[in-house]
Write a protein that holds these residues in place. Structure first.
Motif, PDB file in Angstrom:
ATOM      1  N   ASP A 253     -13.063   5.439  -0.305  1.00  0.00           N
ATOM      2  CA  ASP A 253     -13.030   4.142   0.364  1.00  0.00           C
ATOM      3  C   ASP A 253     -13.501   4.339   1.803  1.00  0.00           C
ATOM      4  N   ILE A 254     -14.675   3.835   2.145  1.00  0.00           N
ATOM      5  CA  ILE A 254     -15.232   3.980   3.492  1.00  0.00           C
ATOM      6  C   ILE A 254     -15.153   2.631   4.193  1.00  0.00           C
ATOM      7  N   ARG A 255     -14.428   2.591   5.300  1.00  0.00           N
ATOM      8  CA  ARG A 255     -14.283   1.349   6.060  1.00  0.00           C
ATOM      9  C   ARG A 255     -14.824   1.564   7.468  1.00  0.00           C
ATOM     10  N   ARG A 256     -15.866   0.818   7.776  1.00  0.00           N
ATOM     11  CA  ARG A 256     -16.533   0.951   9.068  1.00  0.00           C
ATOM     12  C   ARG A 256     -16.053  -0.137  10.023  1.00  0.00           C
ATOM     13  N   GLY A 257     -16.202   0.137  11.308  1.00  0.00           N
ATOM     14  CA  GLY A 257     -15.741  -0.792  12.318  1.00  0.00           C
ATOM     15  C   GLY A 257     -14.250  -0.741  12.543  1.00  0.00           C
ATOM     16  N   LEU A 258     -13.603   0.326  12.080  1.00  0.00           N
ATOM     17  CA  LEU A 258     -12.168   0.505  12.254  1.00  0.00           C
ATOM     18  C   LEU A 258     -11.923   1.818  13.003  1.00  0.00           C
ATOM     19  N   ALA A 259     -11.591   1.708  14.271  1.00  0.00           N
ATOM     20  CA  ALA A 259     -11.316   2.887  15.084  1.00  0.00           C
ATOM     21  C   ALA A 259      -9.831   3.197  15.055  1.00  0.00           C
ATOM     22  N   VAL A 260      -9.497   4.441  14.831  1.00  0.00           N
ATOM     23  CA  VAL A 260      -8.091   4.853  14.856  1.00  0.00           C
ATOM     24  C   VAL A 260      -7.550   4.681  16.271  1.00  0.00           C
ATOM     25  N   ASP A 261      -6.414   3.985  16.388  1.00  0.00           N
ATOM     26  CA  ASP A 261      -5.819   3.797  17.710  1.00  0.00           C
ATOM     27  C   ASP A 261      -4.333   4.129  17.740  1.00  0.00           C
ATOM     28  N   GLY A 262      -3.823   4.692  16.654  1.00  0.00           N
ATOM     29  CA  GLY A 262      -2.427   5.108  16.655  1.00  0.00           C
ATOM     30  C   GLY A 262      -2.115   5.962  15.452  1.00  0.00           C
ATOM     31  N   VAL A 263      -1.269   6.967  15.657  1.00  0.00           N
ATOM     32  CA  VAL A 263      -0.920   7.908  14.588  1.00  0.00           C
ATOM     33  C   VAL A 263       0.569   8.228  14.697  1.00  0.00           C
ATOM     34  N   GLU A 264       1.245   8.254  13.553  1.00  0.00           N
ATOM     35  CA  GLU A 264       2.636   8.686  13.495  1.00  0.00           C
ATOM     36  C   GLU A 264       2.820   9.474  12.209  1.00  0.00           C
ATOM     37  N   GLN A 265       3.420  10.645  12.315  1.00  0.00           N
ATOM     38  CA  GLN A 265       3.625  11.438  11.104  1.00  0.00           C
ATOM     39  C   GLN A 265       5.100  11.704  10.868  1.00  0.00           C
ATOM     40  N   SER A 266       5.427  11.867   9.572  1.00  0.00           N
ATOM     41  CA  SER A 266       6.794  12.146   9.150  1.00  0.00           C
ATOM     42  C   SER A 266       6.754  13.178   8.050  1.00  0.00           C
ATOM     43  N   GLY A 267       7.648  14.132   8.100  1.00  0.00           N
ATOM     44  CA  GLY A 267       7.680  15.168   7.068  1.00  0.00           C
ATOM     45  C   GLY A 267       8.813  15.025   6.090  1.00  0.00           C
ATOM     46  N   ASP A 268       9.545  13.891   6.157  1.00  0.00           N
ATOM     47  CA  ASP A 268      10.740  13.774   5.327  1.00  0.00           C
ATOM     48  C   ASP A 268      10.650  12.656   4.301  1.00  0.00           C
ATOM     49  N   GLY A 269       9.445  12.210   4.009  1.00  0.00           N
ATOM     50  CA  GLY A 269       9.301  11.172   3.006  1.00  0.00           C
ATOM     51  C   GLY A 269       9.633   9.791   3.519  1.00  0.00           C
ATOM     52  N   ALA A 270       9.667   9.598   4.839  1.00  0.00           N
ATOM     53  CA  ALA A 270      10.005   8.298   5.399  1.00  0.00           C
ATOM     54  C   ALA A 270       8.975   7.249   5.015  1.00  0.00           C
ATOM     55  N   MET A 271       9.426   6.027   4.843  1.00  0.00           N
ATOM     56  CA  MET A 271       8.539   4.926   4.480  1.00  0.00           C
ATOM     57  C   MET A 271       7.847   4.393   5.726  1.00  0.00           C
ATOM     58  N   PHE A 272       6.613   3.984   5.568  1.00  0.00           N
ATOM     59  CA  PHE A 272       5.875   3.330   6.631  1.00  0.00           C
ATOM     60  C   PHE A 272       5.474   1.952   6.134  1.00  0.00           C
ATOM     61  N   ALA A 273       5.667   0.943   6.953  1.00  0.00           N
ATOM     62  CA  ALA A 273       5.205  -0.391   6.578  1.00  0.00           C
ATOM     63  C   ALA A 273       3.694  -0.411   6.560  1.00  0.00           C
ATOM     64  N   SER A 274       3.119  -1.126   5.620  1.00  0.00           N
ATOM     65  CA  SER A 274       1.668  -1.234   5.545  1.00  0.00           C
ATOM     66  C   SER A 274       1.306  -2.553   4.895  1.00  0.00           C
ATOM     67  N   ARG A 275       0.060  -2.924   5.073  1.00  0.00           N
ATOM     68  CA  ARG A 275      -0.405  -4.135   4.439  1.00  0.00           C
ATOM     69  C   ARG A 275      -1.858  -3.960   4.048  1.00  0.00           C
ATOM     70  N   GLY A 276      -2.327  -4.744   3.106  1.00  0.00           N
ATOM     71  CA  GLY A 276      -3.710  -4.646   2.678  1.00  0.00           C
ATOM     72  C   GLY A 276      -3.806  -4.717   1.179  1.00  0.00           C
ATOM     73  N   PRO A 277      -5.030  -4.846   0.670  1.00  0.00           N
ATOM     74  CA  PRO A 277      -5.209  -5.090  -0.744  1.00  0.00           C
ATOM     75  C   PRO A 277      -5.166  -3.862  -1.633  1.00  0.00           C
ATOM     76  N   ARG A 278      -5.330  -2.653  -1.064  1.00  0.00           N
ATOM     77  CA  ARG A 278      -5.507  -1.488  -1.923  1.00  0.00           C
ATOM     78  C   ARG A 278      -4.183  -0.760  -2.139  1.00  0.00           C
ATOM     79  N   SER A 279      -3.950  -0.296  -3.340  1.00  0.00           N
ATOM     80  CA  SER A 279      -2.762   0.496  -3.624  1.00  0.00           C
ATOM     81  C   SER A 279      -3.130   1.627  -4.558  1.00  0.00           C
ATOM     82  N   ASP A 280      -2.674   2.823  -4.252  1.00  0.00           N
ATOM     83  CA  ASP A 280      -2.846   3.973  -5.133  1.00  0.00           C
ATOM     84  C   ASP A 280      -1.443   4.466  -5.468  1.00  0.00           C
ATOM     85  N   ASP A 281      -0.951   4.137  -6.649  1.00  0.00           N
ATOM     86  CA  ASP A 281       0.433   4.435  -7.003  1.00  0.00           C
ATOM     87  C   ASP A 281       0.719   5.935  -6.985  1.00  0.00           C
TER      88      ASP A 281
END
Length: 420
Positions: free
Chosen positions: A138-166
């Motif tokens: 999935d290549i998405r252009r015109g989207l610059a990364v402006d924030g990063v947060e990582q977790s090593g404990d399986g924490a959930m992150f809120a997200s939105r959008g049409p794509r899902s990979d179960d």
């Protein structure tokens, strides 16, 4: 939900090749690229010309991609390898094929691909993009990364959008991951790889240390119209003020040993005007040459820096995000492709749970020393090119060495990525 196994920031050659490697290994991959349009005149000939070395050529050949590159089939390589011809250069000092002792290198199969080829950046990116898309990246252009947060404990992150990979979502839930903001959207993945260039946002957001040396010069690449070209000497010309070279009429390269000040000013917003280029060219060439029109121009430097580690938790770096240096000698593209080839299968095995202990850490252990060696190769060329008495003395010695059989063989082996 926007959930993937891997998010790659940057759709340059390293990011695209790496995405294809991961997708080939059944990983779900998203590429976020800040530029809306992949096309640029700086990626086309002659600015976009690049040299592929033996490891890069072999990697492309094994994946069936080499035959899709057409440039080397129709364009005569100036370093063609014909006996008596120039085979390459170090700091502008040519070495000839006739002086190279290929018997000192491991024997290659009769049907092995060549050790060096010309490529065009635009064509290479197009081939790698087609491969990535065909494999489901999935290549998405015109989207610059402006924030990063990582977790090593399986924490959930809120997200939105049409794509899902179960499958990817389940893997992220089990092992933790990374949340990435880009263009007002939030994506999540098990891993984030910064392939977003010399000014990498991922490298900065990921807390990587970037160490090295500051520049000695500002380099210029420009397409111009010159009213009186007879005032400029042919070929690569070194003067007490720097160097200028026309690869083709009107395609100008210059090095101004100003400590990188002009490049820094350009990056800060100072326009690169016709008048500015003309002033620099006149000073370096010692002539009253006139630039009548400026079509396109860019600046660069020999700043040489490298991340002290290529991994921080679930964030990794590859390509120019991991190491920067001057384009002298054309090593940057090959170094990035080598990073991608090394990292791809190791990260895929880690994602699928088949990797032995320490496999992913071997990426840094193997690639960091190679990057450091290339940075020193770049620094050495700058030292030999300095318009100082010391630089001229080094240049004379290197010319003597390059013209020996041992010297030409050594330099060819380094430039082509073969031999010691």
């Amino acid at each position: 939900m926007n959930t993937y196994d891997v998010i790659i920031a940057g759709a340059g050659p390293a990011g695209l090749f790496l995405a294809g490697e991961l997708a080939e290994a059944k990983c779900s991959v998203l590429i976020l690229e800040k530029a809306e349009d992949p096309h640029s005149p700086l990626k086309l000939l002659p600015f976009g010309i690049r040299g592929l070395n033996a490891p890069s050529i072999e990697a492309l050949h094994r994946r069936g991609l080499l035959d899709q590159l057409e440039l080397h089939k129709r364009l005569q390589n100036p370093f063609s390898g014909a006996r008596g011809k120039q085979a390459g250069h170090f700091a502008g000092i040519p070495f000839e094929y006739a002086n190279i002792d290929t018997e000192r290198w491991p024997r290659r199969a009769p049907d092995a691909p060549p050790t060096h080829l010309l490529a065009e950046l635009a064509e290479l990116e197009a081939v790698l993009t087609r491969r990535a898309l065909a494999l489901g990246v999935d290549i998405r252009r015109g989207l610059a990364v402006d924030g990063v947060e990582q977790s090593g404990d399986g924490a959930m992150f809120a997200s939105r959008g049409p794509r899902s990979d179960d499958a990817a979502a389940r893997r992220v839930e089990r092992g933790g991951g990374v949340a990435v903001r880009a263009g007002g959207q939030l994506f999540r993945a098990g891993w984030l790889i910064g392939c977003d260039g010399a000014r990498s946002v991922v490298r900065k957001a990921g807390g990587f240390t970037f160490e090295g040396t500051e520049p000695a010069f500002t380099g210029y690449s420009a397409k111009v119209d010159i009213a009186d070209p007879e005032k400029l000497a042919a070929g690569r010309v070194t003067t007490p003020q720097g160097m200028y070279f026309q690869s083709q009429p009107g395609y100008l390269n210059m090095q101004d040993f100003d400590g990188g000040a002009s490049h820094q000013a350009h990056q800060a917003g100072q326009p690169l005007t016709r008048e500015r280029l003309q002033t620099v060219l006149r000073r370096i060439s010692g002539t009253g040459v006139t630039i009548s029109a400026l079509h396109i121009a860019t600046t660069w430097t020999d700043r040489a820096r490298q991340a002290t580690s290529y991994r921080n938790g679930r964030i990794l770096l590859a390509g120019d995000a991991a190491h920067i240096h001057s384009p002298l000698g054309g090593q940057g593209l090959n170094l990035g492709l080598g990073d991608a080839a090394n990292l791809g299968w190791k990260l895929a095995a880690t994602i699928h749970g088949t990797a032995p202990e320490g496999l992913l850490d071997s990426y840094h252990a193997e690639r960091h020393p190679i990057g450091a060696k290339v940075l020193d190769w770049s620094r050495a060329q700058v030292a030999v090119m300095r318009p100082t008495p010391e630089g001229r003395a080094l240049n004379a010695i290197f010319r003597d060495l390059v013209n020996t059989r041992d010297g030409a063989t050594y330099f060819a082996g380094r430039v082509w990525g073969i031999g010691a």
